[in-house]
Design a protein around this motif. Structure first.
Motif, PDB file in Angstrom:
ATOM      1  N   ARG A 247      -5.309 -15.941 -12.291  1.00 43.51           N
ATOM      2  CA  ARG A 247      -4.006 -15.445 -11.818  1.00 43.51           C
ATOM      3  C   ARG A 247      -4.169 -14.179 -10.995  1.00 43.51           C
ATOM      4  O   ARG A 247      -3.577 -14.043  -9.916  1.00 43.51           O
ATOM      5  N   GLN A 248      -5.016 -13.258 -11.467  1.00 35.48           N
ATOM      6  CA  GLN A 248      -5.255 -12.019 -10.742  1.00 35.48           C
ATOM      7  C   GLN A 248      -5.929 -12.284  -9.396  1.00 35.48           C
ATOM      8  O   GLN A 248      -5.617 -11.642  -8.394  1.00 35.48           O
ATOM      9  N   ARG A 249      -6.855 -13.246  -9.389  1.00 33.89           N
ATOM     10  CA  ARG A 249      -7.527 -13.584  -8.131  1.00 33.89           C
ATOM     11  C   ARG A 249      -6.525 -14.143  -7.121  1.00 33.89           C
ATOM     12  O   ARG A 249      -6.551 -13.790  -5.927  1.00 33.89           O
ATOM     13  N   ALA A 250      -5.600 -14.994  -7.628  1.00 35.60           N
ATOM     14  CA  ALA A 250      -4.591 -15.573  -6.738  1.00 35.60           C
ATOM     15  C   ALA A 250      -3.656 -14.494  -6.197  1.00 35.60           C
ATOM     16  O   ALA A 250      -3.257 -14.526  -5.021  1.00 35.60           O
ATOM     17  N   GLU A 251      -3.299 -13.516  -7.051  1.00 31.81           N
ATOM     18  CA  GLU A 251      -2.423 -12.432  -6.599  1.00 31.81           C
ATOM     19  C   GLU A 251      -3.121 -11.573  -5.541  1.00 31.81           C
ATOM     20  O   GLU A 251      -2.486 -11.140  -4.560  1.00 31.81           O
ATOM     21  N   ARG A 252      -4.402 -11.311  -5.722  1.00 30.66           N
ATOM     22  CA  ARG A 252      -5.141 -10.520  -4.722  1.00 30.66           C
ATOM     23  C   ARG A 252      -5.206 -11.261  -3.396  1.00 30.66           C
ATOM     24  O   ARG A 252      -5.039 -10.655  -2.324  1.00 30.66           O
ATOM     25  N   LEU A 253      -5.435 -12.553  -3.460  1.00 28.88           N
ATOM     26  CA  LEU A 253      -5.506 -13.348  -2.241  1.00 28.88           C
ATOM     27  C   LEU A 253      -4.156 -13.367  -1.528  1.00 28.88           C
ATOM     28  O   LEU A 253      -4.082 -13.230  -0.294  1.00 28.88           O
ATOM     29  N   ALA A 254      -3.068 -13.498  -2.322  1.00 27.74           N
ATOM     30  CA  ALA A 254      -1.729 -13.515  -1.728  1.00 27.74           C
ATOM     31  C   ALA A 254      -1.434 -12.172  -1.055  1.00 27.74           C
ATOM     32  O   ALA A 254      -0.850 -12.127   0.049  1.00 27.74           O
ATOM     33  N   ALA A 255      -1.835 -11.069  -1.693  1.00 28.69           N
ATOM     34  CA  ALA A 255      -1.612  -9.747  -1.109  1.00 28.69           C
ATOM     35  C   ALA A 255      -2.379  -9.601   0.192  1.00 28.69           C
ATOM     36  O   ALA A 255      -1.870  -9.018   1.179  1.00 28.69           O
ATOM     37  N   GLN A 256      -3.588 -10.116   0.254  1.00 27.84           N
ATOM     38  CA  GLN A 256      -4.389 -10.038   1.480  1.00 27.84           C
ATOM     39  C   GLN A 256      -3.746 -10.841   2.615  1.00 27.84           C
ATOM     40  O   GLN A 256      -3.738 -10.412   3.778  1.00 27.84           O
ATOM     41  N   LEU A 257      -3.203 -12.014   2.239  1.00 26.31           N
ATOM     42  CA  LEU A 257      -2.552 -12.840   3.255  1.00 26.31           C
ATOM     43  C   LEU A 257      -1.302 -12.148   3.802  1.00 26.31           C
ATOM     44  O   LEU A 257      -1.054 -12.155   5.023  1.00 26.31           O
ATOM     45  N   ARG A 258      -0.523 -11.554   2.914  1.00 33.43           N
ATOM     46  CA  ARG A 258       0.682 -10.854   3.369  1.00 33.43           C
ATOM     47  C   ARG A 258       0.321  -9.679   4.267  1.00 33.43           C
ATOM     48  O   ARG A 258       1.020  -9.392   5.255  1.00 33.43           O
ATOM     49  N   ALA A 259      -0.738  -8.965   3.907  1.00 29.17           N
ATOM     50  CA  ALA A 259      -1.178  -7.848   4.747  1.00 29.17           C
ATOM     51  C   ALA A 259      -1.566  -8.323   6.142  1.00 29.17           C
ATOM     52  O   ALA A 259      -1.498  -7.557   7.116  1.00 29.17           O
ATOM     53  N   ALA A 260      -2.000  -9.580   6.223  1.00 24.68           N
ATOM     54  CA  ALA A 260      -2.374 -10.132   7.524  1.00 24.68           C
ATOM     55  C   ALA A 260      -1.199 -10.813   8.201  1.00 24.68           C
ATOM     56  O   ALA A 260      -1.367 -11.450   9.257  1.00 24.68           O
ATOM     57  N   GLY A 261      -0.007 -10.690   7.597  1.00 20.79           N
ATOM     58  CA  GLY A 261       1.191 -11.261   8.208  1.00 20.79           C
ATOM     59  C   GLY A 261       1.364 -12.733   7.924  1.00 20.79           C
ATOM     60  O   GLY A 261       2.075 -13.425   8.647  1.00 20.79           O
TER      61      GLY A 261
END
Length: 266
Positions: A247-261
Motif C-alpha cells: 500500500r505504501q509503495r502504491a501511494e509513493r508511486l501515485a504521488a510521483q505520478l501526480r508530481a509529474a502531472g
C-alpha cells in the motif's frame, strides 16, 4: 484378535540423574513379551486431568506450525495427552505423552479416536515429549514392573527414537536419542542450541516470546535451512506487513505520478 508379538530381554539401565531427581535401579534380567493389540472398546481409559496448565498451548503450537508449513501429512498423527498402547506380559499399558508425532497411521482416523496402538495401527512414534511442572520425576522412571515407568515404556517397549523433557517455566530442555535401539543418551544441541530430529528433517529448539497471551518459553521447529516454522498468527502478521508495504509503495508511486502531472487513475 490381530496382534504383533515380540519378546525382548531386558536388563534395566538407569537414566542419568537429572537435577537431583531420584531414579530407581534394578539388577534383575527379565524377558518381556510385548504384543500390539487393539484396545478393547469397553476398556476404561485413565481419566487424569492435564497436570500442566501450559500443556495444551505448547502442544497446539508444535502441531500448528507443522501444519502451516506443509509438514503434517494427512495420514500423520500428532496427539497430545493421548493414550499410546502396548500389551506387556499380557497386561495393557497406556502412556499419554504431552505431545508425540507418528509419521503415518494405516487405519481410518475413526479407529484411533480413543487410543493408538503402534505396529498394529501404524508407525511407531518418532518423538514423544513431556512438559513438566512438578518434581515427582515420573518422566525419568525406569520402573520395569507393572505399570512400567514412562522412561522404561518409551525406551524399552516402544523404542521411540527421540524423547524430550521440557520445563516451560524455566525453558530447560533435555533431548534424549535412542542409542543402538536400547538406551537413551543425552543429545547435545548444535551451535544454535537446537536439536536435530532426523526422522522429521527438522530442528527443535526453545524460543521465548508471546502466543495466546502467554509470554514465556515455547518449543519451536526450524527447517534444514534454519528458517523458523511460523504459527498462523505470525503468518497473518507477515501478510499484513506485506500488504502494508505494498500500500505504501502504491501511494509513493501515485504521488510521483501526480508530481509529474499524471493522474494515477488514468
Amino acid at each position: 484378535m490381530l496382534s504383533f508379538e515380540f519378546i525382548i530381554p531386558y536388563t534395566p539401565i538407569p537414566p542419568p540423574l537429572v537435577k537431583g531427581k531420584i531414579t530407581m535401579t534394578a539388577t534383575v534380567t527379565q524377558d518381556y513379551k510385548i504384543t500390539w493389540e487393539k484396545l478393547p472398546d469397553d476398556y476404561k481409559l485413565p481419566d487424569e486431568p492435564v497436570d500442566n496448565i501450559n500443556q495444551p498451548s505448547l502442544a497446539a503450537a508444535l502441531t500448528e506450525s507443522l501444519e502451516f508449513a506443509g509438514k503434517l501429512p494427512q495420514n500423520a498423527l500428532a496427539p497430545t495427552n493421548y493414550g499410546i498402547c502396548a500389551t506387556v506380559n499380557g497386561k495393557i499399558v497406556i502412556k499419554a505423552p504431552d505431545w508425540a508425532y507418528v509419521p503415518s497411521i494405516r487405519v481410518a482416523r475413526e479407529e484411533v479416536k480413543r487410543s493408538y496402538t503402534p505396529q498394529l495401527q501404524g508407525d511407531m512414534p518418532v518423538i514423544v515429549m513431556e512438559f513438566i511442572s512438578d518434581t515427582d520425576g515420573a518422566e525419568y522412571s525406569i520402573k520395569p514392573t507393572y505399570p512400567p515407568g514412562k522412561w522404561f515404556f518409551y525406551e524399552r517397549i516402544l523404542k521411540v527414537p527421540n524423547y524430550v523433557i521440557f520445563e516451560p517455566d524455566s525453558g530447560s530442555i533435555e533431548v534424549y536419542r535412542l542409542h543402538n535401539s536400547e538406551q537413551y543418551l543425552v543429545q547435545p544441541p548444535d551451535e544454535n542450541n537446537r536439536y536435530w530430529i532426523a526422522e522429521m528433517n527438522l530442528n527443535l529448539g526453545v524460543w521465548q516470546g508471546t502466543r495466546e497471551n502467554r509470554t514465556d518459553y515455547w518449543l519451536r521447529w526450524w527447517d534444514e535451512q534454519g528458517q523458523l516454522l511460523l504459527w498462523g498468527s505470525e503468518l497473518a502478521e507477515q501478510e499484513r506487513q506485506r500488504a502494508e508495504q505494498e500500500r505504501q509503495r502504491a501511494e509513493r508511486l501515485a504521488a510521483q505520478l501526480r508530481a509529474a502531472g499524471i493522474e494515477p487513475e488514468a
